[in-house]
Design a protein around this motif. Sequence first.
Motif, PDB file in Angstrom:
ATOM      1  N   SER A 105       0.808  -1.221   0.000  1.00  0.00           N
ATOM      2  CA  SER A 105       0.000   0.000   0.000  1.00  0.00           C
ATOM      3  C   SER A 105       0.842   1.272   0.000  1.00  0.00           C
ATOM      4  O   SER A 105       0.342   2.341  -0.330  1.00  0.00           O
ATOM      5  N   THR A 106       2.122   1.162   0.331  1.00  0.00           N
ATOM      6  CA  THR A 106       3.000   2.341   0.316  1.00  0.00           C
ATOM      7  C   THR A 106       3.673   2.554  -1.039  1.00  0.00           C
ATOM      8  O   THR A 106       4.374   3.537  -1.231  1.00  0.00           O
ATOM      9  N   HIS A 107       3.459   1.621  -1.959  1.00  0.00           N
ATOM     10  CA  HIS A 107       4.091   1.676  -3.286  1.00  0.00           C
ATOM     11  C   HIS A 107       3.150   2.410  -4.254  1.00  0.00           C
ATOM     12  O   HIS A 107       2.037   1.977  -4.494  1.00  0.00           O
ATOM     13  N   CYS A 108       3.613   3.525  -4.813  1.00  0.00           N
ATOM     14  CA  CYS A 108       2.757   4.399  -5.632  1.00  0.00           C
ATOM     15  C   CYS A 108       2.990   4.281  -7.133  1.00  0.00           C
ATOM     16  O   CYS A 108       2.334   4.967  -7.901  1.00  0.00           O
ATOM     17  N   GLY A 109       3.940   3.463  -7.556  1.00  0.00           N
ATOM     18  CA  GLY A 109       4.204   3.323  -8.981  1.00  0.00           C
ATOM     19  C   GLY A 109       5.584   3.817  -9.349  1.00  0.00           C
ATOM     20  O   GLY A 109       6.447   3.998  -8.492  1.00  0.00           O
ATOM     21  N   TYR A 110       5.780   4.041 -10.647  1.00  0.00           N
ATOM     22  CA  TYR A 110       7.101   4.360 -11.163  1.00  0.00           C
ATOM     23  C   TYR A 110       7.075   5.551 -12.106  1.00  0.00           C
ATOM     24  O   TYR A 110       6.112   5.758 -12.830  1.00  0.00           O
ATOM     25  N   PHE A 111       8.183   6.289 -12.082  1.00  0.00           N
ATOM     26  CA  PHE A 111       8.487   7.169 -13.189  1.00  0.00           C
ATOM     27  C   PHE A 111       9.220   6.260 -14.163  1.00  0.00           C
ATOM     28  O   PHE A 111      10.240   5.655 -13.803  1.00  0.00           O
ATOM     29  N   ILE A 112       8.705   6.110 -15.370  1.00  0.00           N
ATOM     30  CA  ILE A 112       9.390   5.321 -16.383  1.00  0.00           C
ATOM     31  C   ILE A 112       9.307   6.050 -17.715  1.00  0.00           C
ATOM     32  O   ILE A 112       8.229   6.471 -18.139  1.00  0.00           O
ATOM     33  N   GLU A 113      10.482   6.216 -18.304  1.00  0.00           N
ATOM     34  CA  GLU A 113      10.601   6.866 -19.602  1.00  0.00           C
ATOM     35  C   GLU A 113      11.517   5.982 -20.448  1.00  0.00           C
ATOM     36  O   GLU A 113      12.611   5.617 -20.003  1.00  0.00           O
ATOM     37  N   VAL A 114      11.066   5.595 -21.620  1.00  0.00           N
ATOM     38  CA  VAL A 114      11.860   4.759 -22.521  1.00  0.00           C
ATOM     39  C   VAL A 114      12.073   5.532 -23.811  1.00  0.00           C
ATOM     40  O   VAL A 114      11.103   5.910 -24.484  1.00  0.00           O
ATOM     41  N   ILE A 148      -3.462  -1.587  -5.574  1.00  0.00           N
ATOM     42  CA  ILE A 148      -2.371  -1.854  -4.633  1.00  0.00           C
ATOM     43  C   ILE A 148      -2.454  -0.941  -3.415  1.00  0.00           C
ATOM     44  O   ILE A 148      -2.047  -1.317  -2.320  1.00  0.00           O
ATOM     45  N   LYS A 149      -3.023   0.241  -3.588  1.00  0.00           N
ATOM     46  CA  LYS A 149      -3.196   1.173  -2.466  1.00  0.00           C
ATOM     47  C   LYS A 149      -3.927   0.521  -1.295  1.00  0.00           C
ATOM     48  O   LYS A 149      -3.739   0.894  -0.146  1.00  0.00           O
ATOM     49  N   THR A 150      -4.762  -0.474  -1.584  1.00  0.00           N
ATOM     50  CA  THR A 150      -5.562  -1.114  -0.525  1.00  0.00           C
ATOM     51  C   THR A 150      -4.897  -2.370   0.033  1.00  0.00           C
ATOM     52  O   THR A 150      -5.445  -2.991   0.945  1.00  0.00           O
ATOM     53  N   ALA A 151      -3.722  -2.746  -0.470  1.00  0.00           N
ATOM     54  CA  ALA A 151      -3.035  -3.961  -0.020  1.00  0.00           C
ATOM     55  C   ALA A 151      -2.210  -3.666   1.231  1.00  0.00           C
ATOM     56  O   ALA A 151      -0.985  -3.793   1.248  1.00  0.00           O
ATOM     57  N   VAL A 152      -2.893  -3.279   2.306  1.00  0.00           N
ATOM     58  CA  VAL A 152      -2.212  -2.802   3.513  1.00  0.00           C
ATOM     59  C   VAL A 152      -1.526  -3.911   4.309  1.00  0.00           C
ATOM     60  O   VAL A 152      -0.638  -3.624   5.105  1.00  0.00           O
ATOM     61  N   TRP A 153      -1.903  -5.160   4.120  1.00  0.00           N
ATOM     62  CA  TRP A 153      -1.281  -6.267   4.864  1.00  0.00           C
ATOM     63  C   TRP A 153      -0.376  -7.110   3.985  1.00  0.00           C
ATOM     64  O   TRP A 153       0.237  -8.061   4.467  1.00  0.00           O
ATOM     65  N   PRO A 164      -1.404  -9.247 -12.308  1.00  0.00           N
ATOM     66  CA  PRO A 164      -1.079  -7.817 -12.310  1.00  0.00           C
ATOM     67  C   PRO A 164      -2.249  -6.967 -11.803  1.00  0.00           C
ATOM     68  O   PRO A 164      -3.406  -7.227 -12.132  1.00  0.00           O
ATOM     69  N   ARG A 165      -1.902  -5.969 -10.987  1.00  0.00           N
ATOM     70  CA  ARG A 165      -2.901  -5.046 -10.423  1.00  0.00           C
ATOM     71  C   ARG A 165      -2.489  -3.611 -10.694  1.00  0.00           C
ATOM     72  O   ARG A 165      -1.305  -3.303 -10.787  1.00  0.00           O
ATOM     73  N   SER A 166      -3.478  -2.744 -10.767  1.00  0.00           N
ATOM     74  CA  SER A 166      -3.197  -1.312 -10.912  1.00  0.00           C
ATOM     75  C   SER A 166      -2.683  -0.787  -9.566  1.00  0.00           C
ATOM     76  O   SER A 166      -2.891  -1.409  -8.513  1.00  0.00           O
ATOM     77  N   PHE A 167      -2.058   0.372  -9.598  1.00  0.00           N
ATOM     78  CA  PHE A 167      -1.590   0.961  -8.341  1.00  0.00           C
ATOM     79  C   PHE A 167      -2.759   1.504  -7.518  1.00  0.00           C
ATOM     80  O   PHE A 167      -2.632   1.665  -6.315  1.00  0.00           O
ATOM     81  N   GLU A 168      -3.898   1.732  -8.141  1.00  0.00           N
ATOM     82  CA  GLU A 168      -5.115   2.075  -7.394  1.00  0.00           C
ATOM     83  C   GLU A 168      -5.516   0.884  -6.525  1.00  0.00           C
ATOM     84  O   GLU A 168      -5.879   1.045  -5.370  1.00  0.00           O
ATOM     85  N   PHE A 218       1.182  -4.020 -11.801  1.00  0.00           N
ATOM     86  CA  PHE A 218       2.264  -4.561 -10.983  1.00  0.00           C
ATOM     87  C   PHE A 218       1.912  -5.969 -10.541  1.00  0.00           C
ATOM     88  O   PHE A 218       0.824  -6.216 -10.024  1.00  0.00           O
ATOM     89  N   GLU A 219       2.847  -6.884 -10.736  1.00  0.00           N
ATOM     90  CA  GLU A 219       2.633  -8.299 -10.416  1.00  0.00           C
ATOM     91  C   GLU A 219       3.642  -8.734  -9.357  1.00  0.00           C
ATOM     92  O   GLU A 219       4.850  -8.633  -9.558  1.00  0.00           O
ATOM     93  N   ILE A 220       3.124  -9.226  -8.223  1.00  0.00           N
ATOM     94  CA  ILE A 220       3.978  -9.649  -7.102  1.00  0.00           C
ATOM     95  C   ILE A 220       3.222 -10.694  -6.283  1.00  0.00           C
ATOM     96  O   ILE A 220       1.988 -10.738  -6.313  1.00  0.00           O
ATOM     97  N   ASN A 221       3.952 -11.500  -5.560  1.00  0.00           N
ATOM     98  CA  ASN A 221       3.398 -12.473  -4.608  1.00  0.00           C
ATOM     99  C   ASN A 221       2.462 -13.493  -5.253  1.00  0.00           C
ATOM    100  O   ASN A 221       1.498 -13.939  -4.624  1.00  0.00           O
ATOM    101  N   GLY A 222       2.715 -13.859  -6.512  1.00  0.00           N
ATOM    102  CA  GLY A 222       1.914 -14.883  -7.180  1.00  0.00           C
ATOM    103  C   GLY A 222       0.518 -14.440  -7.567  1.00  0.00           C
ATOM    104  O   GLY A 222      -0.305 -15.257  -7.968  1.00  0.00           O
ATOM    105  N   LYS A 223       0.240 -13.146  -7.473  1.00  0.00           N
ATOM    106  CA  LYS A 223      -1.079 -12.614  -7.830  1.00  0.00           C
ATOM    107  C   LYS A 223      -1.014 -12.002  -9.224  1.00  0.00           C
ATOM    108  O   LYS A 223       0.043 -11.570  -9.664  1.00  0.00           O
TER     109      LYS A 223
END
Length: 150
Positions: free
Chosen positions: A39-48, A73-78, A67-71, A60-65
């Motif tokens: 929930s503390t992760h807000c995304g990335y500045f990425i320029e290619v 992920i904001k609720t993934a507090v635990w 991909p989720r939007s950062f909106e 963002f894809e993590i923990n075997g789940k």
Amino acid sequence: MFDNLLIRPDSLRNETRDGEIIGFQLAVKIANYRGVYLSTHCGYFIEVDGVSYPVSAQTFEINGKPPRSFEEIKTAVWEHWDYPDEAILHVDAPGGLAPGEHTVRFQQCVIAAYGYQPTDEAWVKEPPTPGTGAGSDKTPNIVTYHLTLN
């Protein structure tokens, strides 16, 4: 300190769905040696190659789940992202990237993982914009990588 270790160098690849290239992806690591709650992760500045991709184009894809939007992920507090764990950053970019070398400018945006900061309450409601330095935690600078897409 961990700025140059955020992207696995051989991980840049295009993403395909139903035979069509829909974007690209990178394998990324957390810059904080203690890891962070998602929930503390807000995304990335990425320029290619001079083209910026906003957080709204990132999942963002993590923990075997899946991909989720950062909106979301904001609720993934635990849910925690541990330091040794690799995640996949997916970027929507119809047509993807051309094969060859690419210049990638990159900054992770993570709200301070410990200690109260005066900005914390405001950032929970409206996360900082990646690339501004706000919420950069252990990655205070935009880092340049030269990555090859095969």
